[in-house]
Design a protein around this motif. Sequence first.
Motif, PDB file in Angstrom:
ATOM      1  N   LEU A   1      21.901 -13.883  11.902  1.00 32.47           N
ATOM      2  CA  LEU A   1      22.159 -15.242  12.406  1.00 32.47           C
ATOM      3  C   LEU A   1      23.612 -15.645  12.145  1.00 32.47           C
ATOM      4  O   LEU A   1      24.281 -16.219  13.023  1.00 32.47           O
ATOM      5  CB  LEU A   1      21.198 -16.228  11.732  1.00 32.47           C
TER       6      LEU A   1
ATOM      7  N   ILE B   1      14.391 -18.896  10.849  1.00 36.34           N
ATOM      8  CA  ILE B   1      15.600 -18.232  11.367  1.00 36.34           C
ATOM      9  C   ILE B   1      15.358 -17.732  12.790  1.00 36.34           C
ATOM     10  O   ILE B   1      16.220 -17.858  13.661  1.00 36.34           O
ATOM     11  CB  ILE B   1      16.026 -17.065  10.448  1.00 36.34           C
TER      12      ILE B   1
ATOM     13  N   ALA C   1       8.384 -15.560   4.427  1.00 35.65           N
ATOM     14  CA  ALA C   1       7.779 -15.614   5.769  1.00 35.65           C
ATOM     15  C   ALA C   1       8.257 -16.871   6.492  1.00 35.65           C
ATOM     16  O   ALA C   1       8.605 -16.837   7.679  1.00 35.65           O
ATOM     17  CB  ALA C   1       6.264 -15.602   5.652  1.00 35.65           C
TER      18      ALA C   1
ATOM     19  N   ILE D   1      19.543 -20.524  19.836  1.00 41.23           N
ATOM     20  CA  ILE D   1      20.947 -20.145  20.075  1.00 41.23           C
ATOM     21  C   ILE D   1      21.045 -19.207  21.282  1.00 41.23           C
ATOM     22  O   ILE D   1      21.918 -19.377  22.134  1.00 41.23           O
ATOM     23  CB  ILE D   1      21.545 -19.471  18.815  1.00 41.23           C
TER      24      ILE D   1
ATOM     25  N   GLY E   1      14.177 -10.782   5.826  1.00 38.67           N
ATOM     26  CA  GLY E   1      14.752 -12.130   5.773  1.00 38.67           C
ATOM     27  C   GLY E   1      16.257 -12.101   5.564  1.00 38.67           C
ATOM     28  O   GLY E   1      17.001 -12.808   6.253  1.00 38.67           O
TER      29      GLY E   1
ATOM     30  N   LEU F   1      29.756 -16.473  18.316  1.00 35.00           N
ATOM     31  CA  LEU F   1      29.818 -17.610  19.242  1.00 35.00           C
ATOM     32  C   LEU F   1      31.048 -18.471  18.970  1.00 35.00           C
ATOM     33  O   LEU F   1      31.723 -18.922  19.896  1.00 35.00           O
ATOM     34  CB  LEU F   1      28.551 -18.467  19.104  1.00 35.00           C
TER      35      LEU F   1
ATOM     36  N   ALA G   1      23.131 -19.827  24.542  1.00 34.57           N
ATOM     37  CA  ALA G   1      24.188 -18.896  24.958  1.00 34.57           C
ATOM     38  C   ALA G   1      23.929 -18.356  26.367  1.00 34.57           C
ATOM     39  O   ALA G   1      24.872 -18.099  27.121  1.00 34.57           O
ATOM     40  CB  ALA G   1      24.286 -17.750  23.963  1.00 34.57           C
TER      41      ALA G   1
ATOM     42  N   VAL H   1      15.585 -20.630  15.173  1.00 32.71           N
ATOM     43  CA  VAL H   1      16.994 -21.020  15.372  1.00 32.71           C
ATOM     44  C   VAL H   1      17.690 -19.995  16.276  1.00 32.71           C
ATOM     45  O   VAL H   1      18.405 -20.366  17.214  1.00 32.71           O
ATOM     46  CB  VAL H   1      17.724 -21.139  14.003  1.00 32.71           C
ATOM     47  N   SER H   2      17.442 -18.693  16.006  1.00 30.01           N
ATOM     48  CA  SER H   2      18.068 -17.634  16.813  1.00 30.01           C
ATOM     49  C   SER H   2      17.635 -17.741  18.269  1.00 30.01           C
ATOM     50  O   SER H   2      18.449 -17.539  19.179  1.00 30.01           O
ATOM     51  CB  SER H   2      17.685 -16.257  16.281  1.00 30.01           C
TER      52      SER H   2
ATOM     53  N   ILE I   1      11.039 -18.554   5.828  1.00 24.63           N
ATOM     54  CA  ILE I   1      12.484 -18.411   6.102  1.00 24.63           C
ATOM     55  C   ILE I   1      12.697 -17.578   7.375  1.00 24.63           C
ATOM     56  O   ILE I   1      13.457 -17.971   8.266  1.00 24.63           O
ATOM     57  CB  ILE I   1      13.212 -17.756   4.891  1.00 24.63           C
ATOM     58  N   ILE I   2      11.989 -16.438   7.472  1.00 21.59           N
ATOM     59  CA  ILE I   2      12.136 -15.561   8.645  1.00 21.59           C
ATOM     60  C   ILE I   2      11.730 -16.305   9.919  1.00 21.59           C
ATOM     61  O   ILE I   2      12.418 -16.234  10.945  1.00 21.59           O
ATOM     62  CB  ILE I   2      11.291 -14.269   8.479  1.00 21.59           C
TER      63      ILE I   2
ATOM     64  N   LEU J   1       9.390  -8.384   3.473  1.00 26.25           N
ATOM     65  CA  LEU J   1       9.761  -9.715   3.976  1.00 26.25           C
ATOM     66  C   LEU J   1      11.131 -10.149   3.443  1.00 26.25           C
ATOM     67  O   LEU J   1      11.919 -10.758   4.173  1.00 26.25           O
ATOM     68  CB  LEU J   1       8.685 -10.741   3.606  1.00 26.25           C
TER      69      LEU J   1
END
Lengths: 127, 144
Positions: free
Chosen positions: B131, A33, A27, A40, B124, B138, A44, A36-37, A29-30, B120
Amino acid sequence: MSYQNESLGLSLSPKLKESFNTCAVWARIIAIISFVSSGISLFASLAKGSFLSAIITAAISVFINIYLLNFGRRVKTALDSTNQEDFNEGLHDLNLYFKVYGIIMIIAIVLLLLGMLIFGAVIMNNI
Amino acid sequence: MENVLQDDSMLELQIDGSASNSLENGSWWAKFIAIVFIIVLALAAIGISFAMSKGSLEEFDYRYNFQLSSVIWIIFAFVLLIAGAIVMLLFSFATKTSRAVRELDQSLLESGIGSLKIYLIVTGVCAIIGLLLTLLGLASRSNL
Protein backbone atom coordinates in the motif's frame (compact mmCIF):
# COMPACT_ATOMS: atom_id res chain seq x y z
CA MET A 1 -17.23 -34.65 8.20
CA SER A 2 -19.78 -33.12 10.59
CA TYR A 3 -19.72 -32.97 14.38
CA GLN A 4 -22.39 -32.22 16.91
CA ASN A 5 -22.20 -29.15 19.13
CA GLU A 6 -20.21 -30.75 21.92
CA SER A 7 -16.70 -30.47 23.33
CA LEU A 8 -14.27 -32.69 21.41
CA GLY A 9 -11.39 -32.63 23.90
CA LEU A 10 -9.65 -29.69 22.22
CA SER A 11 -9.54 -26.67 24.50
CA LEU A 12 -8.70 -23.04 23.97
CA SER A 13 -5.41 -22.98 25.89
CA PRO A 14 -3.71 -19.63 26.73
CA LYS A 15 -1.28 -20.20 23.82
CA LEU A 16 -4.18 -20.82 21.42
CA LYS A 17 -6.03 -17.77 22.76
CA GLU A 18 -2.97 -15.58 22.19
CA SER A 19 -2.60 -16.94 18.64
CA PHE A 20 -6.28 -16.37 17.83
CA ASN A 21 -6.07 -12.85 19.29
CA THR A 22 -3.08 -11.97 17.05
CA CYS A 23 -4.83 -13.62 14.06
CA ALA A 24 -7.93 -11.47 14.72
CA VAL A 25 -5.91 -8.24 14.88
CA TRP A 26 -3.95 -8.94 11.68
CA ALA A 27 -7.00 -10.26 9.83
CA ARG A 28 -8.71 -6.91 10.40
CA ILE A 29 -5.58 -4.99 9.35
CA ILE A 30 -5.31 -7.02 6.10
CA ALA A 31 -9.02 -6.57 5.35
CA ILE A 32 -8.90 -2.79 5.91
CA ILE A 33 -5.72 -2.44 3.79
CA SER A 34 -7.34 -4.40 0.96
CA PHE A 35 -10.44 -2.14 1.12
CA VAL A 36 -8.19 0.94 0.92
CA SER A 37 -6.15 -0.61 -1.92
CA SER A 38 -9.36 -1.42 -3.83
CA GLY A 39 -10.49 2.19 -3.43
CA ILE A 40 -7.11 3.51 -4.63
CA SER A 41 -7.05 1.18 -7.66
CA LEU A 42 -10.61 2.28 -8.55
CA PHE A 43 -9.56 5.92 -8.22
CA ALA A 44 -6.38 5.33 -10.29
CA SER A 45 -8.30 3.45 -12.99
CA LEU A 46 -10.52 6.51 -13.58
CA ALA A 47 -7.52 8.21 -15.16
CA LYS A 48 -6.50 5.16 -17.22
CA GLY A 49 -9.98 4.38 -18.55
CA SER A 50 -9.90 0.70 -17.50
CA PHE A 51 -12.75 1.22 -15.06
CA LEU A 52 -14.65 -2.06 -15.67
CA SER A 53 -11.75 -4.39 -14.86
CA ALA A 54 -10.92 -2.28 -11.78
CA ILE A 55 -14.55 -2.53 -10.57
CA ILE A 56 -14.55 -6.33 -11.00
CA THR A 57 -11.19 -6.71 -9.22
CA ALA A 58 -12.23 -4.38 -6.39
CA ALA A 59 -15.61 -6.12 -5.98
CA ILE A 60 -13.94 -9.55 -5.72
CA SER A 61 -11.36 -8.22 -3.26
CA VAL A 62 -14.01 -6.57 -1.05
CA PHE A 63 -16.25 -9.66 -1.22
CA ILE A 64 -13.43 -11.97 -0.06
CA ASN A 65 -12.06 -9.66 2.60
CA ILE A 66 -15.44 -8.99 4.24
CA TYR A 67 -15.21 -12.57 5.55
CA LEU A 68 -11.70 -11.93 6.86
CA LEU A 69 -12.89 -8.74 8.57
CA ASN A 70 -15.84 -10.60 10.13
CA PHE A 71 -13.49 -13.36 11.31
CA GLY A 72 -11.24 -10.82 13.02
CA ARG A 73 -14.11 -8.84 14.53
CA ARG A 74 -16.06 -11.85 15.84
CA VAL A 75 -13.08 -13.77 17.23
CA LYS A 76 -11.83 -10.63 19.03
CA THR A 77 -15.29 -10.05 20.54
CA ALA A 78 -15.54 -13.73 21.49
CA LEU A 79 -12.14 -13.71 23.22
CA ASP A 80 -12.92 -10.47 25.07
CA SER A 81 -16.39 -11.51 26.24
CA THR A 82 -15.97 -15.33 26.30
CA ASN A 83 -18.82 -15.78 23.83
CA GLN A 84 -18.82 -19.27 22.29
CA GLU A 85 -21.40 -18.37 19.61
CA ASP A 86 -19.31 -15.44 18.33
CA PHE A 87 -16.20 -17.64 18.35
CA ASN A 88 -17.92 -20.33 16.26
CA GLU A 89 -19.27 -17.74 13.83
CA GLY A 90 -15.81 -16.19 13.55
CA LEU A 91 -14.29 -19.56 12.62
CA HIS A 92 -17.18 -20.09 10.17
CA ASP A 93 -16.22 -16.76 8.54
CA LEU A 94 -12.59 -17.94 8.28
CA ASN A 95 -13.86 -21.13 6.61
CA LEU A 96 -15.96 -19.04 4.17
CA TYR A 97 -12.98 -16.76 3.47
CA PHE A 98 -10.82 -19.70 2.32
CA LYS A 99 -13.78 -21.32 0.52
CA VAL A 100 -14.66 -18.20 -1.50
CA TYR A 101 -10.94 -17.59 -2.19
CA GLY A 102 -10.61 -21.17 -3.47
CA ILE A 103 -13.76 -21.03 -5.62
CA ILE A 104 -12.67 -17.73 -7.21
CA MET A 105 -9.28 -19.34 -7.85
CA ILE A 106 -10.96 -22.30 -9.60
CA ILE A 107 -13.01 -19.88 -11.76
CA ALA A 108 -9.82 -17.94 -12.63
CA ILE A 109 -7.98 -21.17 -13.59
CA VAL A 110 -10.92 -22.33 -15.77
CA LEU A 111 -11.07 -18.91 -17.49
CA LEU A 112 -7.29 -18.98 -18.02
CA LEU A 113 -7.42 -22.46 -19.55
CA LEU A 114 -10.36 -21.45 -21.76
CA GLY A 115 -8.44 -18.36 -22.87
CA MET A 116 -5.39 -20.48 -23.69
CA LEU A 117 -7.56 -22.94 -25.66
CA ILE A 118 -9.20 -20.14 -27.66
CA PHE A 119 -5.82 -18.48 -28.26
CA GLY A 120 -4.37 -21.82 -29.39
CA ALA A 121 -7.34 -22.46 -31.69
CA VAL A 122 -7.00 -18.98 -33.28
CA ILE A 123 -3.27 -19.53 -33.89
CA MET A 124 -3.87 -23.01 -35.36
CA ASN A 125 -6.52 -21.55 -37.73
CA ASN A 126 -4.14 -18.87 -38.90
CA ILE A 127 -1.34 -21.34 -39.73
CA MET B 1 -15.04 -28.12 44.33
CA GLU B 2 -15.53 -30.38 41.32
CA ASN B 3 -18.82 -28.66 40.52
CA VAL B 4 -17.17 -25.25 40.69
CA LEU B 5 -14.42 -26.42 38.30
CA GLN B 6 -17.06 -27.84 35.95
CA ASP B 7 -18.96 -24.52 36.01
CA ASP B 8 -15.71 -22.64 35.34
CA SER B 9 -14.94 -24.83 32.32
CA MET B 10 -18.43 -24.09 30.97
CA LEU B 11 -17.51 -20.38 30.98
CA GLU B 12 -14.35 -20.99 28.94
CA LEU B 13 -14.29 -20.98 25.13
CA GLN B 14 -13.97 -24.43 23.56
CA ILE B 15 -13.19 -25.95 20.22
CA ASP B 16 -16.60 -27.62 19.99
CA GLY B 17 -18.14 -29.55 17.11
CA SER B 18 -19.14 -26.48 15.12
CA ALA B 19 -15.70 -24.84 15.53
CA SER B 20 -13.93 -28.09 14.56
CA ASN B 21 -16.11 -28.43 11.49
CA SER B 22 -15.28 -24.87 10.38
CA LEU B 23 -11.55 -25.42 11.04
CA GLU B 24 -11.51 -28.69 9.10
CA ASN B 25 -13.41 -27.30 6.08
CA GLY B 26 -11.39 -24.08 6.13
CA SER B 27 -8.10 -25.97 6.27
CA TRP B 28 -9.16 -28.12 3.28
CA TRP B 29 -9.68 -24.98 1.17
CA ALA B 30 -6.50 -23.40 2.56
CA LYS B 31 -4.56 -26.50 1.46
CA PHE B 32 -6.09 -26.27 -2.02
CA ILE B 33 -5.12 -22.57 -2.29
CA ALA B 34 -1.59 -23.32 -1.05
CA ILE B 35 -1.09 -26.16 -3.56
CA VAL B 36 -2.28 -23.97 -6.47
CA PHE B 37 0.12 -21.20 -5.37
CA ILE B 38 3.00 -23.69 -4.99
CA ILE B 39 2.43 -24.78 -8.63
CA VAL B 40 2.20 -21.13 -9.80
CA LEU B 41 5.40 -20.20 -7.91
CA ALA B 42 7.23 -23.24 -9.28
CA LEU B 43 6.21 -22.25 -12.83
CA ALA B 44 7.29 -18.65 -12.14
CA ALA B 45 10.67 -19.86 -10.82
CA ILE B 46 11.17 -22.03 -13.93
CA GLY B 47 10.18 -19.09 -16.17
CA ILE B 48 12.56 -16.72 -14.39
CA SER B 49 15.48 -19.17 -14.55
CA PHE B 50 14.78 -19.69 -18.26
CA ALA B 51 14.72 -15.91 -18.84
CA MET B 52 17.96 -15.53 -16.82
CA SER B 53 19.71 -18.16 -18.92
CA LYS B 54 18.64 -16.29 -22.09
CA GLY B 55 19.92 -12.97 -20.68
CA SER B 56 16.56 -11.24 -21.31
CA LEU B 57 17.33 -8.17 -19.22
CA GLU B 58 20.92 -7.54 -20.30
CA GLU B 59 19.88 -4.76 -22.71
CA PHE B 60 19.05 -2.67 -19.62
CA ASP B 61 22.72 -2.91 -18.53
CA TYR B 62 23.86 -1.37 -21.84
CA ARG B 63 21.12 1.27 -21.81
CA TYR B 64 21.69 2.49 -18.24
CA ASN B 65 25.41 1.59 -18.02
CA PHE B 66 24.70 -0.24 -14.77
CA GLN B 67 24.18 -3.88 -13.70
CA LEU B 68 20.39 -3.32 -13.57
CA SER B 69 19.61 -6.88 -14.65
CA SER B 70 21.32 -8.27 -11.51
CA VAL B 71 19.25 -5.96 -9.30
CA ILE B 72 16.02 -7.01 -11.06
CA TRP B 73 16.91 -10.73 -10.69
CA ILE B 74 17.64 -10.23 -6.99
CA ILE B 75 14.26 -8.49 -6.54
CA PHE B 76 12.51 -11.35 -8.44
CA ALA B 77 14.24 -13.94 -6.26
CA PHE B 78 13.38 -12.03 -3.07
CA VAL B 79 9.68 -11.73 -4.04
CA LEU B 80 9.58 -15.45 -4.91
CA LEU B 81 11.21 -16.30 -1.57
CA ILE B 82 8.69 -14.22 0.43
CA ALA B 83 5.75 -15.60 -1.57
CA GLY B 84 7.09 -19.13 -1.06
CA ALA B 85 7.39 -18.59 2.69
CA ILE B 86 3.80 -17.25 2.87
CA VAL B 87 2.46 -20.22 0.90
CA MET B 88 4.37 -22.73 3.05
CA LEU B 89 2.91 -21.12 6.20
CA LEU B 90 -0.61 -21.48 4.75
CA PHE B 91 0.13 -25.11 3.83
CA SER B 92 1.49 -25.76 7.33
CA PHE B 93 -1.66 -24.25 8.91
CA ALA B 94 -3.88 -26.38 6.67
CA THR B 95 -2.15 -29.74 7.19
CA LYS B 96 -1.55 -29.34 10.94
CA THR B 97 -5.04 -28.04 11.72
CA SER B 98 -6.91 -30.71 9.76
CA ARG B 99 -4.79 -33.43 11.38
CA ALA B 100 -5.26 -31.89 14.83
CA VAL B 101 -9.05 -31.85 14.44
CA ARG B 102 -9.12 -35.43 13.14
CA GLU B 103 -6.79 -36.81 15.82
CA LEU B 104 -7.88 -34.38 18.60
CA ASP B 105 -4.25 -33.33 19.09
CA GLN B 106 -4.02 -30.15 21.17
CA SER B 107 -0.32 -29.37 20.50
CA LEU B 108 -0.76 -29.87 16.74
CA LEU B 109 -3.73 -27.46 16.78
CA GLU B 110 -1.63 -24.88 18.65
CA SER B 111 1.13 -25.29 16.07
CA GLY B 112 -1.36 -25.02 13.16
CA ILE B 113 -3.01 -21.85 14.49
CA GLY B 114 0.52 -20.54 15.21
CA SER B 115 1.30 -20.98 11.49
CA LEU B 116 -1.94 -19.13 10.60
CA LYS B 117 -0.85 -16.31 12.95
CA ILE B 118 2.57 -15.94 11.28
CA TYR B 119 0.92 -16.24 7.83
CA LEU B 120 -1.43 -13.35 8.66
CA ILE B 121 1.38 -11.22 10.16
CA VAL B 122 3.68 -11.69 7.12
CA THR B 123 0.76 -11.10 4.70
CA GLY B 124 -0.25 -8.01 6.66
CA VAL B 125 3.27 -6.54 6.64
CA CYS B 126 3.53 -7.22 2.87
CA ALA B 127 0.11 -5.58 2.37
CA ILE B 128 1.24 -2.48 4.33
CA ILE B 129 4.47 -2.26 2.27
CA GLY B 130 2.45 -2.75 -0.95
CA LEU B 131 0.00 0.00 0.00
CA LEU B 132 2.85 2.40 0.88
CA LEU B 133 4.61 1.67 -2.45
CA THR B 134 1.33 2.24 -4.34
CA LEU B 135 0.79 5.57 -2.56
CA LEU B 136 4.42 6.57 -3.27
CA GLY B 137 3.97 5.64 -6.92
CA LEU B 138 0.76 7.66 -7.19
CA ALA B 139 2.36 10.65 -5.45
CA SER B 140 5.42 10.61 -7.72
CA ARG B 141 3.20 10.24 -10.81
CA SER B 142 1.04 13.22 -9.77
CA ASN B 143 4.23 15.28 -9.22
CA LEU B 144 5.35 14.49 -12.79
